[in-house]
Every structure is written in structure tokens, then in C-alpha cells.
Design a protein around this motif. Structure first.
Motif, short mmCIF file in Angstrom:
data_model
loop_
_atom_site.label_atom_id
_atom_site.label_comp_id
_atom_site.label_asym_id
_atom_site.label_seq_id
_atom_site.Cartn_x
_atom_site.Cartn_y
_atom_site.Cartn_z
N LEU A 43 3.18 -6.16 -10.09
CA LEU A 43 1.95 -5.78 -10.79
C LEU A 43 1.87 -6.43 -12.16
O LEU A 43 0.84 -6.97 -12.55
N LEU A 87 10.67 -3.86 -8.41
CA LEU A 87 9.78 -4.54 -7.46
C LEU A 87 8.31 -4.47 -7.87
O LEU A 87 7.66 -5.50 -8.07
N ASN A 88 7.79 -3.25 -8.05
CA ASN A 88 6.36 -3.16 -8.37
C ASN A 88 6.07 -3.56 -9.81
O ASN A 88 4.96 -4.00 -10.10
N ASP A 90 -4.52 -4.66 -0.69
CA ASP A 90 -3.60 -3.82 0.08
C ASP A 90 -4.30 -2.60 0.64
O ASP A 90 -4.04 -2.17 1.76
N THR A 98 -3.72 -7.23 -6.26
CA THR A 98 -2.59 -6.31 -6.27
C THR A 98 -2.92 -4.95 -5.64
O THR A 98 -2.05 -4.33 -5.05
N VAL A 99 -4.16 -4.51 -5.74
CA VAL A 99 -4.47 -3.16 -5.27
C VAL A 99 -5.51 -3.17 -4.14
O VAL A 99 -5.26 -2.70 -3.04
N ASP A 157 1.34 -10.08 -1.84
CA ASP A 157 1.92 -9.49 -0.64
C ASP A 157 3.04 -10.34 -0.09
O ASP A 157 4.05 -9.84 0.39
N ARG A 159 5.99 -9.69 -2.12
CA ARG A 159 6.60 -8.39 -1.84
C ARG A 159 7.38 -8.43 -0.54
O ARG A 159 8.49 -7.91 -0.43
N THR A 160 6.79 -9.07 0.47
CA THR A 160 7.46 -9.13 1.77
C THR A 160 8.80 -9.86 1.64
O THR A 160 9.81 -9.41 2.17
N ARG A 179 20.00 -1.37 -7.64
CA ARG A 179 18.94 -0.36 -7.66
C ARG A 179 17.94 -0.65 -8.76
O ARG A 179 16.75 -0.41 -8.59
N MET A 193 11.19 -7.55 -0.17
CA MET A 193 11.53 -6.36 0.61
C MET A 193 12.64 -6.65 1.61
O MET A 193 13.48 -5.81 1.88
N LEU A 202 15.84 -6.18 -0.07
CA LEU A 202 16.14 -4.89 -0.70
C LEU A 202 16.68 -3.88 0.30
O LEU A 202 16.74 -4.14 1.50
N SER A 243 15.77 -3.17 -7.42
CA SER A 243 14.89 -2.57 -6.42
C SER A 243 13.72 -1.86 -7.08
O SER A 243 12.56 -2.00 -6.67
N GLY A 244 14.02 -1.12 -8.16
CA GLY A 244 12.97 -0.41 -8.88
C GLY A 244 12.01 -1.35 -9.58
O GLY A 244 10.87 -1.01 -9.87
#
Lengths: 241, 262, 440
Positions: B54, B49-50, B173, B169-170, B202, B205-206, B43, B209, B212, B46-47
Motif C-alpha cells: 500500500l 506485506l501490506n 481487489d 490497491t483497493v 496483485d 502480493r502473489t 514475521r 505470498m 511467506l 510478513s507483517g
């Protein structure tokens, strides 16, 4: 000027940054056993000329020649040049020893001065293994000088070498420069301290707005301008332009 | 050999750099905090991730650009040595990235190590985090060096770095979400996947993910995602894409370095 | 169709058992089958069935029996010793029962082969009362157990392993059609089309079964009112569990996990009314609970963890009570397709809740909006799902939390709990694949 025995020279070098012309058709020579002073006000192109000789700046036109052979855009010829940039910032966490070792390892096969000798000559002992980030500006400048003189190059380029040095170190460096000249090396130096150039220079190159306005021996400059000191000569030159 | 000499000096310099050390500490503190809050290593990761997606690009681009400018004079000193610029660039690039990759790896691994959570169960996830973090570091460090080589003005370089970070990053998306909403009547799986591959953040992240817990969700998007990203072929595709995202900026940066007037 | 086939089966059965029924008038109470078995013994199970008295016992010793389909038309108990195997050689069903009080115990049924023309089953029981199928093994069977118009049958402690293959080449594990009072308990069912299937049945129950890797649903029932499904584990079934068109159903204390596919539901409730969905664990499903046209149900005390969607509540699901559930680490806790709602969501624990509890009564002082804005985006544009963990998605959710405009106001939890409702997990419910995670 006779360029036959020139060690390093530029031929018709021009450089523009964007629309500003920084060097315009500059041809100059560095002769063995002589100290050449490059003079000119800020923005006249002194540093660009230095960097062109070193290949840090690529000219738009013209060539750099070493011993009569074109070396523009190549890398290996720099093995014959020692360079002392203007008051550089070294990596904070490296020591003088780290920097000397690094530079040494970049020319693994070149003959070089014994490190101990350089350490003694520039009095590096007291801070030799300390991080350069905590050393004084004068100490860093002494390391800078040691780096330039580490090898036994045919050409030494010194950009404001005594800036930030205390009088003792400054005198030691000047002695060293004279000694290197007497060994037959071609030396180029720039400085704001005209008296210092007067003391050391054999030849003078005067740059203004990217163009060479005078090139010749110090005596020839004095004679042609009728000035008793370099300072007077320079001001006469600038008034002429 | 010449590369190695530059590399060694760079690593020696940066491994003692206080910003690099702060970066390690920051990552370690965040990992520890997430571990304490969530109560378990998976976990916590998992947390993270961002944080990773970022923070890593932000720190790397900004630090890269600042570092370029502070070390510029020393770089010139090295450029005056008789070594090819390409070799010098490789030395500088690897010398910059290796300490940062190590900082990242230590930052997220150390807290888990101290809690004895480095089990086989989280190994694949942690390995993915290390892979993705390394790829992002290499990619954005190359972008930073490219900015440095093309932009002499410090402030403009910093602005450009922040702009690229924000866009990647922002902004990107946001536009993708907008695009997906506007064209929601079309079959969007493939264009969306292409868009994910077209931005390293991205893509990263993919990849994460899928490892996760939110992977449960991915069933919903159906076969396209599973086919493209699943299994052996998927691993190959994502790794190739990540490699390209390192190689292309690195080549561009190296090229501008070689051509640059210092 | 069904009727004509049934008469055919009965007809065949009668033909085979004329002799048997005559002998049964005065048979042995215990008949052994198998090599070297003590007397009275028979060479085949079919012979033994003819020999045995009504309410007698056939004891099958170890050995492989590849006989033609056995037809049982009188009350009898067939017990297998370890190693007693009935083999259909990939060509036929094994046992047909059309009698009350038949018991099958300790046998292994295997290799029925598949059939596209009939619901071939290892054991088919029809129009019977009080049958018992217990402690048997079913290996590579099309349908394992097929119950039709039975009452009061018990199916216990069997192990069923379906034929490997596709949906069309496997049948159901326990198939119950038009029956009453069937109890399916403590069975392990793997690799069938539907693990447990109830249709047109009442007062049936399924308890403590483990159903995994079904090619379609772990549990599937339709038109079956007043049934109970308790303490089962449904894990990694391809389409999860789907229950439809029933009322007064109790689904309690089950585990639904790892239903991860595009059309996969931990529990799909379609037109289920007046039912209890209580105390279940939903773990790692693409969609944990999906309510569609389901009304007046109590969904409470369930735990939702690490699902894609914990709950999808469609607008046509009305007057449901969603209370006292706990939501952890789901990507979306609640989603919907409409602005207006007629269900009550209250008193749940949401790990996303960021409110406070100044009066310390365990209930948050500000309501919680469990529908993420990004869930609405995904509802409109499913492809946006790829960005669900992006900063942009978080930003949209934050924006919505600060100034709610788009999420349905009726779906607010006015009394969110500050702590999860603690429920002692029964040993049965410890999921097989749960990692070494600790609860927060």
C-alpha cells in the motif's frame, strides 16, 4: 526586414493549445549583434514564442530556422542558444556549483566562459557551494544568468532577466548583455520594465493575442507611433488594434 | 554520458530530499515496530506485506507527481540544453527512482541489520521484498511521470495519482473478490491468475505470498497455482510480468514526455 | 480372497519347514550363521532355523544373505550382528512368521521389490502373540512390516525407508490389521505409502515415532478403537494424517507439520468420536485439523501455528469441546460451512484477539469471533484465496468485526485467553524444520 543574416528565426509559426490559438503565423528574426525585445501583455504568447524557439514547444505549423536551416523538432541546435528562464526554481539541495557543473557536462565539447569569471561577474562567491534552497531569490536569479551566459552561444534568450535582482546586480547584468551584443550575439529578451527595454533593445517585436502587430527597430516604432517613449508607443499600438 | 550527468545531479538532489529521507525513516520505524511486536525477522517481514503493497505505490505516485511539478522549471532549463529529450527523460526517471529504491532498501533492511537478523534463513524472503519493492517503485514512478507529462494542473495530477493508487490497491481487489464470488461455480483458477498478473500490486502480493508463511495455504488452490508460479518457469513468468509492468508505463511516460509542449 | 491367500501362505510354510520342525525337538540353543562363525554354525539362516532349538537364538554374522523367503514356525530369536543383511533381490519378501514369541533384532532387510498382486512385506507376521521386531533396518522394502491378527507385538526402534516411487509402487511402513495390543515405538519411517497404518485394531499404541515424506498419510487408521498415538512427529507427509471411524482414541503431544497440498491435512478426523486430541503442535499445514462427522471430542491444549486453516469445523461435527488451544499466525483460525453449530469454542488464545482484560483475570472481557468473514468468502469461492493477504480482505474482516452479520454466532469464544497457554515442549517435539523464530 532582411532575414538573410538572421541567426535564429521563425517562419509562419502557429501554435494552439486545445482550442486556444496562442501563436498565429508568427515570423520573426533575431539578428547578430542586436537585442530584440519581445513585448506584449500577459497571455500574448511571449513565453510560448521563446519556448518554440528553444524547441520546448512544438509548433503546429511553421518552422524554426538556425542560420537559415530548419531545425524544428531537433535537439542539437540548442547548443547555439543560451537560455535564462523566468525566475526558475532550482533543485533545493544542489548548489550553484552543482548546477553550473551539470549544465557544463551537458555540453561537454562546447567552448565556455571560465567559471571563475562568471562567479566574479555575478558575485556568486558568497553562496557558491550553498544549497540553492536556502539562497535568496536574487541569488538564484544570478545563478540563472550565469547558466545562460556559461557558453558562448550565438543566441541568448532572456525571459524577464532582471526580475528579482537588486539594482547593482541588475546593472551588472545589463552591462553584460550589452557586452554580449557587442560581441555579435543575437539576444532576445522579454521584460515588464519598459525603460529597461528602451535602454537595451535595438529591435522590437510586439505580440498581441498571438499575432505580431509590429516588428522593426526601436526607432521605427517611435517614428511610426509618434511616441516619445516606448511606453507611449506601446499604448498607441494597443489602441490601434 | 548525458543521461549520467542528469542522473548524478538528480541522485545528489533527491538523496538529500527531506521527503525521501522521511520515507526511509518511516519504513525503518515500521519495520522496527513490526520486529519488536512480532519478535522475529521473518514475521516482521510478513507483517510488512501490506505496508509495502500500500505504502510504496502511494508514496511513489504522490511523491513522483509532486516532484515533477516542483522540478518542472528546472526540467525546462535542462530541456533548453542540446540533449535529446529521450536521454533527458531517462536521466530524470532513473534519477527519481534510484534514490527511492535505495530509500526503500535501506528502510526495510537497516532495522534487521541492526538486530543482526540478516541471516541466510531470511535472505530469500528479504531478496523477494527488495525485488518486489524495486519493481513497484519503478512501475509507479513511471506512472507518476506519465501523469506529470499529461496533466499540467497540479491538483488534477495529484487527484489522478491518488485515484490510480486507490484503483490499483483497493478497488481492483474489491472487484476481483466480487467477481470470484459471483462466478464461484466456474473454474476460476486461471482467470484469477490472469487477474493477478494484470495488476502490478496483485502480482507483487502473489509473489511475496508464495514466500511467506501463508504459503501453507496455497496448497489449497491446487496445481494451477503451483504450476504457473512454482519453480523455474514461475520465476520467469513473474519476473517477465513485473518487467512488463515497469516497461509499459515507462515507455508511455517517455513517449508523452518526448511529445510534450512545456 | 484374504482367507484363501492366507491358507496358501501357511501351506507353503509347512512344506518348507517339515524338516525344521522335526529337528527343533532337540536343537542347539545358539546357532551362528556366516563365514568363519564359531560353531555350532550353519551356512544359511534357513539351516540355522532348522538347527536351533525352540526359544533358542540364531546369531547372524555380517554378510549378505539372499535366501528364499524364511518361514518361522517356532519361537526363536534371530539377532543380527552389524552388517547382517537379508536381501530379497527385488523379487520376494524376506521373513514370514507364524509363531508366538519370535524376535527379530539388529537385522537389515532390503530389496523386496514391489508387487501388485500381494502385499509383499519384508517381514510378515500373522496370527502370532508377543512378537518383537526391534532395532532393524528396512531399506527399499514394499511393505516393511505387515502384522495381521497378532496380539501383544512390539515394534521398536526400527528404521524404515520405502521404495522411491508412486503411491502404487510403495506399501506401508508398519501395517497393522485386525490386531490387539500392538506397540509401535521409537521408529523412523520415511517414504512409504502410509507410514503407520492401523485397521480393525484395538488397544494399539504408536509413540515417539518419526514419520516423514510418506507418499500418502504419515498415520492412517480406520475402525481402530481405544488406541493411543502420542509424542510422534509427522512431518511433510504428502496428504498429512487421516484417521477415521474410531472412538476413544487418544492423540496427544504429537507434531503435525508441513502437510501442504490441496487435499492435505495435518490431521483429518472423520467420524472420530469421544476422543482426545490434546497437546499437539500443528505447524505449517494447509489445513491443520479438519473435523467431519466427528462428535464429542476434546480438542484442547493444542498449538496451531502458521497453518492455512488452523481448524475446519464442519456443521456435522457436533458437541466437540475446543478449549485451551493457542492460535498463532494462521491465515484462518477457524472456518466452517454453516451458520449453526453445536460445538463449544471457549478459553482459547487467539493472536488476532483485539479485546481487553480490565479485571485482569487473564480472560478477555469481550468475546472473540474467530471465523474471519473472508474465510466465508473463500468457502464460497476458493479462487478468492489469492487475495487473502490483500487490503480488501482485511477491510472485510474489519467490517465484520465492527458489525458481525455473517459469521456464525454460535462460534464465539466467550472467554478468550489473553496469553497463550504455556506448555513445556518435550524434546521430541522440537520440529526438524522450525526456523530461528522466537515465540511472541
Amino acid at each position: 526586414m532582411n532575414s538573410l543574416n538572421a541567426v535564429l528565426e521563425t517562419r509562419g509559426v502557429s501554435k494552439r493549445f486545445g482550442r486556444t490559438s496562442v501563436l498565429h503565423d508568427v515570423s520573426m528574426t533575431l539578428m547578430p549583434g542586436r537585442v530584440t525585445a519581445v513585448l506584449g501583455p500577459n497571455g500574448s504568447g511571449k513565453t510560448t514564442l521563446n519556448k518554440t524557439l528553444l524547441g520546448l514547444v512544438r509548433p503546429n505549423a511553421g518552422d524554426v530556422l538556425l542560420n537559415g536551416a530548419t531545425v524544428t523538432g531537433t535537439d542539437a541546435y540548442r547548443a547555439h542558444i543560451g537560455y535564462m528562464p523566468q525566475a526558475p526554481r532550482f533543485p533545493e539541495n544542489l548548489s550553484a556549483r552543482d548546477v553550473l557543473k551539470l549544465v557544463l557536462s551537458l555540453r561537454p565539447h562546447a567552448p565556455h566562459v571560465a567559471i571563475d569569471e562568471l562567479v566574479a561577474a555575478f558575485d556568486l562567491e558568497s553562496f557558491y557551494t550553498r544549497s540553492l534552497g536556502v539562497c535568496s531569490g536574487g541569488q538564484r536569479q544570478r545563478v540563472n544568468a550565469a547558466v545562460a551566459l556559461l557558453f558562448e552561444p550565438a543566441v541568448i534568450i532572456l525571459d524577464e532577466p532582471t526580475a528579482g535582482l537588486d539594482p547593482v546586480s541588475s546593472a551588472a547584468l545589463k552591462d553584460r548583455i550589452i557586452a554580449e551584443r557587442n560581441k555579435g550575439r543575437a539576444i532576445l529578451m522579454t521584460s515588464h520594465v519598459l525603460s529597461e527595454l528602451e535602454e537595451l533593445a535595438d529591435d522590437v517585436v510586439f505580440l498581441l493575442e498571438g499575432k505580431i502587430r509590429f516588428q522593426g527597430t526601436l526607432e521605427a516604432l517611435r517614428t511610426s507611433t509618434g511616441g516619445l517613449t516606448l511606453e507611449r508607443s506601446i499604448s498607441t499600438l494597443m489602441l490601434q488594434c | 554520458m548525458l543521461i549520467l550527468a542528469v542522473l548524478r545531479a538528480q541522485v545528489a538532489e533527491l538523496s538529500r530530499n527531506r521527503w525521501v529521507l522521511s520515507y526511509t525513516v518511516l519504513l525503518a520505524v515500521l519495520t522496527e515496530a513490526l520486529y519488536q511486536l512480532s519478535g522475529s525477522a521473518p514475521r516482521a517481514l510478513s507483517g510488512l506485506l501490506n505496508v509495502v503493497l500500500l505504502l510504496v505505490p502511494l508514496v511513489i505516485t504522490v511523491f513522483g507527481v509532486v516532484y515533477w511539478h516542483t522540478s518542472r522549471e528546472f526540467t525546462e532549463l535542462l530541456l533548453a540544453q542540446p540533449l535529446p529529450r529521450r536521454a533527458l527523460w531517462c536521466g530524470l526517471y532513473l534519477g527519481l527512482t534510484i534514490p527511492l529504491v535505495l530509500a526503500y532498501a535501506v528502510g526495510i533492511t537497516l532495522p534487521l541489520l541492526l538486530h543482526r537478523e540478516l541471516t541466510a534463513a531470511i535472505a530469500p524472503l528479504l531478496a523477494m521484498y527488495l525485488l518486489v519493492g524495486t519493481a513497484l517503485t519503478l512501475c509507479f514512478a513511471a506512472i507518476a511521470l506519465w501523469i506529470g507529462a499529461t496533466q499540467d494542473d497540479r491538483l488534477k495530477a495529484l487527484g489522478l495519482a491518488l485515484g490510480i493508487w486507490f484503483a490499483a490497491t483497493v478497488l481492483y481487489d474489491g472487484l476481483v473478490v466480487w467477481f470470484a464470488t459471483v462466478y464461484s461455480d466456474w473454474p476460476l483458477e486461471k482467470p484469477m491468475l490472469a487477474l493477478m498478473f494484470a495488476n502490478p500490486v496483485d502480482l507483487a502480493r502473489t509473489v511475496l505470498m508464495l514466500q511467506l508463511d501463508s504459503a501453507a495455504l496455497m496448497g489449497y488452490t491446487g496445481a494451477v497455482l503451483a504450476n504457473v508460479l512454482g519453480g523455474y518457469r514461475g520465476a520467469l513468468a513473474t519476473i517477465t510480468a513485473l518487467a512488463l509492468w515497469i516497461l509499459l508505463p515507462a515507455l508511455a511516460a517517455g513517449r508523452s514526455f518526448v511529445k510534450k509542449d512545456f | 480372497m484374504r482367507h484363501s491367500r492366507r491358507w496358501l501362505v501357511i501351506g507353503t510354510a509347512l512344506l518348507f519347514s517339515v524338516h525344521g520342525s522335526l529337528a527343533a525337538q532337540s536343537g542347539d540353543t545358539l546357532v551362528h550363521v556366516g563365514k568363519g562363525a564359531p560353531s555350532p554354525s550353519a551356512a544359511t539362516i534357513a539351516d540355522a532355523l532348522r538347527q536351533v532349538a525352540r526359544h533358542g537364538q540364531v546369531l547372524v554374522h555380517a554378510g549378505v544373505y539372499a535366501e528364499s523367503t524364511l518361514v518361522i514356525l517356532k519361537p526363536v530369536r534371530i539377532t543380527g550382528k552389524p552388517g547382517a543383511i537379508l536381501d530379497g533381490q527385488g523379487a520376494r519378501g524376506l521373513v514370514i512368521v507364524n509363531s508366538d514369541s519370535v524376535e527379530l533384532r539388529g537385522l537389515t532387510f532390503r530389496n523386496t521389490g514391489s508387487s501388485h498382486t500381494d502385499d509383499r512385506a519384508a517381514v510378515r507376521i500373522f496370527e502370532s502373540i508377543a512378537c518383537v521386531v526391534a532395532q532393524n533396518r528396512f531399506e527399499s522394502t514394499f511393505f516393511a512390516l505387515h502384522l495381521q491378527r497378532v496380539d501383544g507385538c512390539i515394534v521398536r526402534e526400527n528404521t524404515m525407508q520405502g521404495l522411491a516411487g508412486s503411491q502404487s509402487t510403495t506399501g506401508n511402513g508398519v501395517h497393522v490389521w485386525s490386531s490387539r495390543n500392538v506397540q509401535v515405538e521409537h521408529n523412523t519411517i520415511t517414504g512409504h505409502r502410509d507410514g503407520i497404518y492401523f485397521e480393525f485394531s484395538r488397544q494399539a499404541s504408536a509413540r515417539q515415532n518419526v514419520v516423514t515424506e510418506s507418499l500418502r498419510y504419515g498415520l492412517h487408521f480406520m475402525f481402530s478403537d481405544s488406541c493411543a498415538y502420542e509424542s510422534n512427529r509427522f512431518v511433510a507427509n504428502r496428504s498429512g494424517v487421516a484417521v477415521m471411524y474410531a472412538k476413544h482414541v487418544r492423540i496427544a503431544d504429537n507434531l503435525f507439520s508441513d502437510a501442504r497440498n490441496s487435499a492435505s491435512y495435518g490431521l483429518l478426523l472423520k467420524e472420530i468420536n469421544d476422543s482426545q486430541i490434546v497437546g499437539n503442535d500443528f505447524l505449517n499445514n494447509t489445513i491443520a485439523v479438519h473435523l467431519e462427522g466427528a462428535n464429542r471430542n476434546h480438542v484442547s491444549g493444542n498449538r496451531f501455528e502458521a497453518n492455512g486453516w488452523a481448524m475446519r469445523l464442519l456443521a456435522d461435527a457436533q458437541e466437540n469441546q475446543i478449549r485451551d488451544n493457542s492460535f498463532f499466525r494462521n491465515v484462518f483460525d477457524l472456518s466452517t460451512n454453516s451458520q449453526s453449530h453445536f460445538s463449544t469454542v471457549r478459553g482459547n488464545y487467539w493472536d488476532r484477539y483485539r479485546g481487553y482484560d480490565l479485571d485482569r483475570d487473564g480472560v478477555g472481557d469481550v468475546p472473540h469471533a474467530p471465523v474471519r468473514l473472508f474465510a466465508l468468502v473463500v468457502e464460497r469461492a476458493p479462487a478468492a484465496l489469492l487475495l487473502v493477504r490483500s487490503a480488501v480482505a482485511d477491510a472485510l474482516d474489519l467490517l465484520e468485526r465492527i458489525a458481525p452479520t455473517l459469521t456464525p454466532a454460535t462460534l464465539l469464544d466467550q472467554a478468550p485467553r489473553m496469553r497463550a497457554t504455556v506448555r513445556a515442549p518435550s524434546a521430541q517435539l522440537v520440529p526438524a524444520r522450525r526456523s530461528n523464530e522466537r515465540a511472541p
